[in-house]
Enzyme design. Sequence first.
Site, PDB file in Angstrom:
ATOM      1  N   SER A 197       0.831  -1.200   0.000  1.00  0.00           N
ATOM      2  CA  SER A 197       0.000   0.000   0.000  1.00  0.00           C
ATOM      3  C   SER A 197       0.870   1.258   0.000  1.00  0.00           C
ATOM      4  O   SER A 197       1.647   1.471  -0.933  1.00  0.00           O
ATOM      5  CB  SER A 197      -0.965  -0.040   1.182  1.00  0.00           C
ATOM      6  OG  SER A 197      -1.980   0.911   1.049  1.00  0.00           O
TER       7      SER A 197
ATOM      8  N   ASP B 118      -9.955  -5.334  -4.060  1.00  0.00           N
ATOM      9  CA  ASP B 118      -9.434  -4.253  -3.230  1.00  0.00           C
ATOM     10  C   ASP B 118     -10.343  -3.029  -3.315  1.00  0.00           C
ATOM     11  O   ASP B 118     -10.550  -2.461  -4.391  1.00  0.00           O
ATOM     12  CB  ASP B 118      -8.025  -3.892  -3.700  1.00  0.00           C
ATOM     13  CG  ASP B 118      -7.250  -3.047  -2.709  1.00  0.00           C
ATOM     14  OD1 ASP B 118      -7.890  -2.296  -1.950  1.00  0.00           O
ATOM     15  OD2 ASP B 118      -6.008  -3.135  -2.707  1.00  0.00           O
TER      16      ASP B 118
ATOM     17  N   HIS C  66      -7.609  -5.719   0.178  1.00  0.00           N
ATOM     18  CA  HIS C  66      -6.371  -4.945   0.333  1.00  0.00           C
ATOM     19  C   HIS C  66      -5.346  -5.674   1.208  1.00  0.00           C
ATOM     20  O   HIS C  66      -4.272  -5.153   1.444  1.00  0.00           O
ATOM     21  CB  HIS C  66      -6.712  -3.583   0.948  1.00  0.00           C
ATOM     22  CG  HIS C  66      -5.656  -2.547   0.797  1.00  0.00           C
ATOM     23  ND1 HIS C  66      -5.128  -2.170  -0.425  1.00  0.00           N
ATOM     24  CD2 HIS C  66      -5.014  -1.785   1.724  1.00  0.00           C
ATOM     25  CE1 HIS C  66      -4.212  -1.246  -0.250  1.00  0.00           C
ATOM     26  NE2 HIS C  66      -4.118  -0.989   1.052  1.00  0.00           N
TER      27      HIS C  66
END
Length: 261
Positions: free
Chosen positions: A98, A213, A241
């Site tokens: 991320s 996601d 995610h």
Amino acid sequence: MGYYVTVENGVNLYLEDINSKGNKIIVFLHGWPLDHNQFEYQYNVLPGMGYRCIGIDWRGFGKSDSPVSGYDYNRLSDDIRKIVEVLQLDDFTLVGHSTGGAIAIRYMARHNGLGVSKLVLIDAAAPTGFTQETASKLLEETLHDRPNMMQGVTDTFFFQYITKSFSEWFLQMGLKAASWSTANIIMTLRDEKLYADLPGIHVPVLITHGIHDKVIPFSHAEELDKSIQNSQLVPFFYSGHGLFWEEHNKFNRLLMQFIEA
């Protein structure tokens, strides 16, 4: 073994260094607003397979110091460079999830990928991060009810079912961060773009991304794959995610295969 590295005057970052005698090094950069512990399901396996795993808490998160400034990608990538220099790391695999993926990309461009032989991007917040609308919502919640913001992040993070106990562990991890660093990273994710950084990546790159996601859409991974030389994109069909947990067995196997290739 855990210890601290000084990255600038008055700022010390915490590192968890597992199996320091391992013959292949993996450096892990966590996502917002978590810390190195998010990779627990990698640490359970990889050190036993001979890998040295170094998990870094960025400034403002986990056990690291929390200065009031320094939350742009340049400073965060400079922190990584300082750690690489202090530990004299070379020929290592850099793994970023991320926002950690965004920091890894800036590190590759800004510092010419010093010491990195391979790069792994997990649900990377790149080449863009949060939309204006998402950032405004998260920032408002962070400044007025951060626990509720973190609960919302937890609720949207995963595609697969997570137990109440896991949810609580995950939520508390996010709340360890300083509130001001949590807010500052939201603004960084809103404002910084990484398009100009992508041509500066010249090592093999593995891009992994959950197709479900809701935090960073799968289309971001497709854009990265088209823009980075020598990259391969592997979709994770049962993940949101958090593929490092949701499909950790698949990810761990894939990571080792990529490193050994």
